[in-house]
Design a protein around this motif. Structure first.
Motif, PDB file in Angstrom:
ATOM      1  N   VAL A  24      21.504 -28.267   6.395  1.00  0.00           N
ATOM      2  CA  VAL A  24      20.585 -27.882   7.470  1.00  0.00           C
ATOM      3  C   VAL A  24      19.642 -29.027   7.809  1.00  0.00           C
ATOM      4  CG1 VAL A  24      18.668 -26.351   8.072  1.00  0.00           C
ATOM      5  CG2 VAL A  24      20.697 -25.421   6.959  1.00  0.00           C
ATOM      6  N   VAL A  25      19.084 -29.672   6.763  1.00  0.00           N
ATOM      7  CA  VAL A  25      18.149 -30.768   6.992  1.00  0.00           C
ATOM      8  C   VAL A  25      18.838 -31.924   7.712  1.00  0.00           C
ATOM      9  CG1 VAL A  25      16.803 -32.560   5.830  1.00  0.00           C
ATOM     10  CG2 VAL A  25      16.611 -30.189   5.088  1.00  0.00           C
ATOM     11  N   LEU A  26      20.050 -32.261   7.297  1.00  0.00           N
ATOM     12  CA  LEU A  26      20.795 -33.325   7.968  1.00  0.00           C
ATOM     13  C   LEU A  26      21.021 -32.993   9.432  1.00  0.00           C
ATOM     14  CD1 LEU A  26      23.596 -34.518   5.496  1.00  0.00           C
ATOM     15  CD2 LEU A  26      21.790 -35.893   6.506  1.00  0.00           C
ATOM     16  N   ASP A  27      21.450 -31.753   9.695  1.00  0.00           N
ATOM     17  CA  ASP A  27      21.748 -31.337  11.060  1.00  0.00           C
ATOM     18  C   ASP A  27      20.499 -31.375  11.941  1.00  0.00           C
ATOM     19  OD1 ASP A  27      23.571 -30.031  13.090  1.00  0.00           O
ATOM     20  OD2 ASP A  27      22.048 -28.450  12.910  1.00  0.00           O
ATOM     21  N   ARG A  28      19.385 -30.846  11.421  1.00  0.00           N
ATOM     22  CA  ARG A  28      18.157 -30.800  12.218  1.00  0.00           C
ATOM     23  C   ARG A  28      17.582 -32.199  12.435  1.00  0.00           C
ATOM     24  NH1 ARG A  28      16.592 -25.261  11.523  1.00  0.00           N
ATOM     25  NH2 ARG A  28      18.623 -24.194  11.626  1.00  0.00           N
ATOM     26  N   SER A  29      17.697 -33.068  11.428  1.00  0.00           N
ATOM     27  CA  SER A  29      17.173 -34.429  11.597  1.00  0.00           C
ATOM     28  C   SER A  29      17.966 -35.200  12.641  1.00  0.00           C
ATOM     29  CB  SER A  29      17.188 -35.178  10.262  1.00  0.00           C
ATOM     30  OG  SER A  29      18.516 -35.384   9.807  1.00  0.00           O
ATOM     31  N   GLU A  30      19.286 -35.000  12.651  1.00  0.00           N
ATOM     32  CA  GLU A  30      20.110 -35.656  13.670  1.00  0.00           C
ATOM     33  C   GLU A  30      19.753 -35.147  15.062  1.00  0.00           C
ATOM     34  OE1 GLU A  30      24.111 -34.930  12.537  1.00  0.00           O
ATOM     35  OE2 GLU A  30      24.061 -36.285  10.802  1.00  0.00           O
ATOM     36  N   SER A  31      19.457 -33.864  15.166  1.00  0.00           N
ATOM     37  CA  SER A  31      19.101 -33.285  16.463  1.00  0.00           C
ATOM     38  C   SER A  31      17.747 -33.774  16.945  1.00  0.00           C
ATOM     39  CB  SER A  31      19.086 -31.755  16.372  1.00  0.00           C
ATOM     40  OG  SER A  31      20.358 -31.260  15.980  1.00  0.00           O
ATOM     41  N   ASN A  32      16.862 -34.139  15.999  1.00  0.00           N
ATOM     42  CA  ASN A  32      15.499 -34.555  16.357  1.00  0.00           C
ATOM     43  C   ASN A  32      15.328 -36.072  16.364  1.00  0.00           C
ATOM     44  OD1 ASN A  32      14.812 -31.878  16.522  1.00  0.00           O
ATOM     45  ND2 ASN A  32      13.896 -31.782  14.483  1.00  0.00           N
ATOM     46  N   GLY A  33      16.435 -36.795  16.414  1.00  0.00           N
ATOM     47  CA  GLY A  33      16.336 -38.250  16.487  1.00  0.00           C
ATOM     48  C   GLY A  33      16.058 -38.934  15.173  1.00  0.00           C
ATOM     49  N   GLY A  34      16.428 -38.283  14.069  1.00  0.00           N
ATOM     50  CA  GLY A  34      16.295 -38.932  12.768  1.00  0.00           C
ATOM     51  C   GLY A  34      15.150 -38.436  11.919  1.00  0.00           C
ATOM     52  N   THR A  35      14.281 -37.587  12.447  1.00  0.00           N
ATOM     53  CA  THR A  35      13.170 -37.043  11.663  1.00  0.00           C
ATOM     54  C   THR A  35      13.243 -35.518  11.650  1.00  0.00           C
ATOM     55  OG1 THR A  35      11.672 -36.974  13.574  1.00  0.00           O
ATOM     56  CG2 THR A  35      11.668 -38.981  12.223  1.00  0.00           C
ATOM     57  N   VAL A  36      12.604 -34.933  10.648  1.00  0.00           N
ATOM     58  CA  VAL A  36      12.602 -33.482  10.525  1.00  0.00           C
ATOM     59  C   VAL A  36      11.261 -33.045   9.935  1.00  0.00           C
ATOM     60  CG1 VAL A  36      13.667 -33.571   8.239  1.00  0.00           C
ATOM     61  CG2 VAL A  36      13.864 -31.486   9.604  1.00  0.00           C
ATOM     62  N   GLU A  37      10.762 -31.911  10.378  1.00  0.00           N
ATOM     63  CA  GLU A  37       9.527 -31.339   9.860  1.00  0.00           C
ATOM     64  C   GLU A  37       9.819 -29.979   9.249  1.00  0.00           C
ATOM     65  OE1 GLU A  37       6.354 -31.266  12.682  1.00  0.00           O
ATOM     66  OE2 GLU A  37       6.923 -33.177  13.587  1.00  0.00           O
ATOM     67  N   TRP A  38       8.849 -29.496   8.454  1.00  0.00           N
ATOM     68  CA  TRP A  38       9.008 -28.194   7.809  1.00  0.00           C
ATOM     69  C   TRP A  38       9.227 -27.089   8.849  1.00  0.00           C
ATOM     70  CZ3 TRP A  38      10.456 -25.121   4.269  1.00  0.00           C
ATOM     71  CH2 TRP A  38       9.936 -23.843   4.133  1.00  0.00           C
ATOM     72  N   ALA A  39       8.527 -27.188   9.974  1.00  0.00           N
ATOM     73  CA  ALA A  39       8.657 -26.168  11.020  1.00  0.00           C
ATOM     74  C   ALA A  39      10.072 -26.127  11.596  1.00  0.00           C
ATOM     75  CB  ALA A  39       7.643 -26.431  12.125  1.00  0.00           C
ATOM     76  N   ASP A  40      10.819 -27.233  11.473  1.00  0.00           N
ATOM     77  CA  ASP A  40      12.176 -27.279  12.025  1.00  0.00           C
ATOM     78  C   ASP A  40      13.179 -26.526  11.160  1.00  0.00           C
ATOM     79  OD1 ASP A  40      11.266 -28.938  14.097  1.00  0.00           O
ATOM     80  OD2 ASP A  40      11.567 -30.738  12.880  1.00  0.00           O
ATOM     81  N   VAL A  41      12.856 -26.342   9.865  1.00  0.00           N
ATOM     82  CA  VAL A  41      13.848 -25.788   8.943  1.00  0.00           C
ATOM     83  C   VAL A  41      13.355 -24.576   8.172  1.00  0.00           C
ATOM     84  CG1 VAL A  41      14.979 -28.039   8.637  1.00  0.00           C
ATOM     85  CG2 VAL A  41      13.100 -27.386   7.122  1.00  0.00           C
ATOM     86  N   ASP A  42      12.123 -24.116   8.466  1.00  0.00           N
ATOM     87  CA  ASP A  42      11.575 -23.022   7.653  1.00  0.00           C
ATOM     88  C   ASP A  42      12.323 -21.702   7.831  1.00  0.00           C
ATOM     89  OD1 ASP A  42      10.780 -22.465  10.212  1.00  0.00           O
ATOM     90  OD2 ASP A  42       8.655 -22.173   9.736  1.00  0.00           O
ATOM     91  N   ASP A  43      13.187 -21.632   8.864  1.00  0.00           N
ATOM     92  CA  ASP A  43      13.991 -20.419   9.044  1.00  0.00           C
ATOM     93  C   ASP A  43      15.217 -20.413   8.139  1.00  0.00           C
ATOM     94  OD1 ASP A  43      15.036 -22.594  10.439  1.00  0.00           O
ATOM     95  OD2 ASP A  43      16.063 -21.326  11.907  1.00  0.00           O
TER      96      ASP A  43
END
Length: 303
Positions: A24-43
């Motif tokens: 999930v973290v890899l997928d969300r970081s790729e979608s956000n241009g390489g960065t990820v925050e807690w709010a992006d994955v807390d679900d």
């Protein structure tokens, strides 16, 4: 990076749910241009899983808000078993990871042992005489040129300088800040769950809080790491001062200090002898000025 791949394998072996969390973290970081925050994955992730990724160094602070995945390709390969690691390398890397996570290296541990050995010099006169006599070859000329109170002042400034620089370079304030933020976030969720009367959530958060207690030990290790190097250099200086006072107490005269007045170097002032008190006053004052001048902070960095 083999170490990142090994960390991923270790996490997946400890908790099968971490494999999904990493995906999930890899997928969300790729979608956000390489960065990820807690709010992006807390679900999808629990705070415990998020904290473990930060603790293990798989997630590192980005230049701004959020985190980035260290070596995304290596994480991807490790998740799908394509990293080509063998059982032997796994064992070796795991040991290296322990040292990396704690922030301590073999040299740090050796420095700690050496500092403890030097510390015995305060009670064991052969060690004190050896260290004092050796350093006297360097510090003796300084002592002949300056009065003793100025010698203590110079040494306190030097030790304050390298102490500040060592703390600034050996302490990862960003990671310590991440530890604190994680604990604060867990405490806030625990308080909210208690107010709602959600017993299931309270139990779950309690489990996460117990797991996060290991972070406190990590913070203590990180904070103490520069201290062993500071002691390794500072203890010999103290031993020389102590040795000099014992050898030439009558020749050194006295010192005049604020609020105390004129007193002998060996006289008790408050809790400490005068020479130790004078050293601490000079060192603390200079260290504070140095930190402000160089904009150096040794406290945890939080966003």
């Amino acid at each position: 990076m083999a170490r990142v791949a090994q960390k991923v394998r270790d996490l997946a072996n400890e908790d099968p749910g971490m494999r999904r969390a990493l995906e999930v973290v890899l997928d969300r970081s790729e979608s956000n241009g390489g960065t990820v925050e807690w709010a992006d994955v807390d679900d999808e992730l629990s705070s415990g899983q998020w904290g473990r990724l930060i603790e293990k160094g798989i997630l590192k602070s980005a230049d701004g808000d959020g985190f980035r995945v260290r070596d995304p390709e290596g994480v991807e390969q490790a998740l799908h078993g394509d990293d080509g690691a063998s059982g032997t390398s796994t064992t070796t890397t795991s040991v290296d990871d322990d040292d990396e996570d704690s922030g301590w290296t073999t040299y740090d541990k050796l420095a700690g042992l050496a500092a403890l050995g030097l510390f015995l010099g305060y009670q064991v006169s052969p060690i004190r005489n050896l260290v004092g006599g050796t350093l006297d070859a360097v510090l003796g000329p300084l002592n002949e040129m300056l009065p003793f109170y100025a010698v203590v002042l110079v040494l306190s400034m030097v030790t304050g300088l390298y102490s500040t620089l060592l703390q600034a370079n050996l302490m990862d304030t960003d990671k310590m800040g991440e530890y604190q933020e994680r604990m604060q976030e867990i405490q806030e969720r625990y308080k909210d769950a208690k107010e709602r009367g959600d017993d299931d959530a309270v139990d779950r958060i309690n489990d996460e809080r117990m797991e996060a207690m290991g972070d406190q030990m990590g913070m203590m290790k990180m904070q103490f790491r520069p201290m062993v190097w500071i002691m390794l250099i500072t203890i010999p200086v103290f031993l020389w001062l102590y040795w000099e006072i014992i050898q030439h107490a009558d020749e050194l005269g006295s010192v005049t200090m604020p609020l105390i007045g004129e007193t002998a170097w060996t006289a008790g002032t408050f809790v400490f002898p005068a020479w130790i008190l004078w050293y601490f006053v000079c060192s603390m004052g200079f260290t504070q000025l140095l930190r402000k001048a160089l904009n150096i902070t040794t406290s945890p960095s939080t966003s």
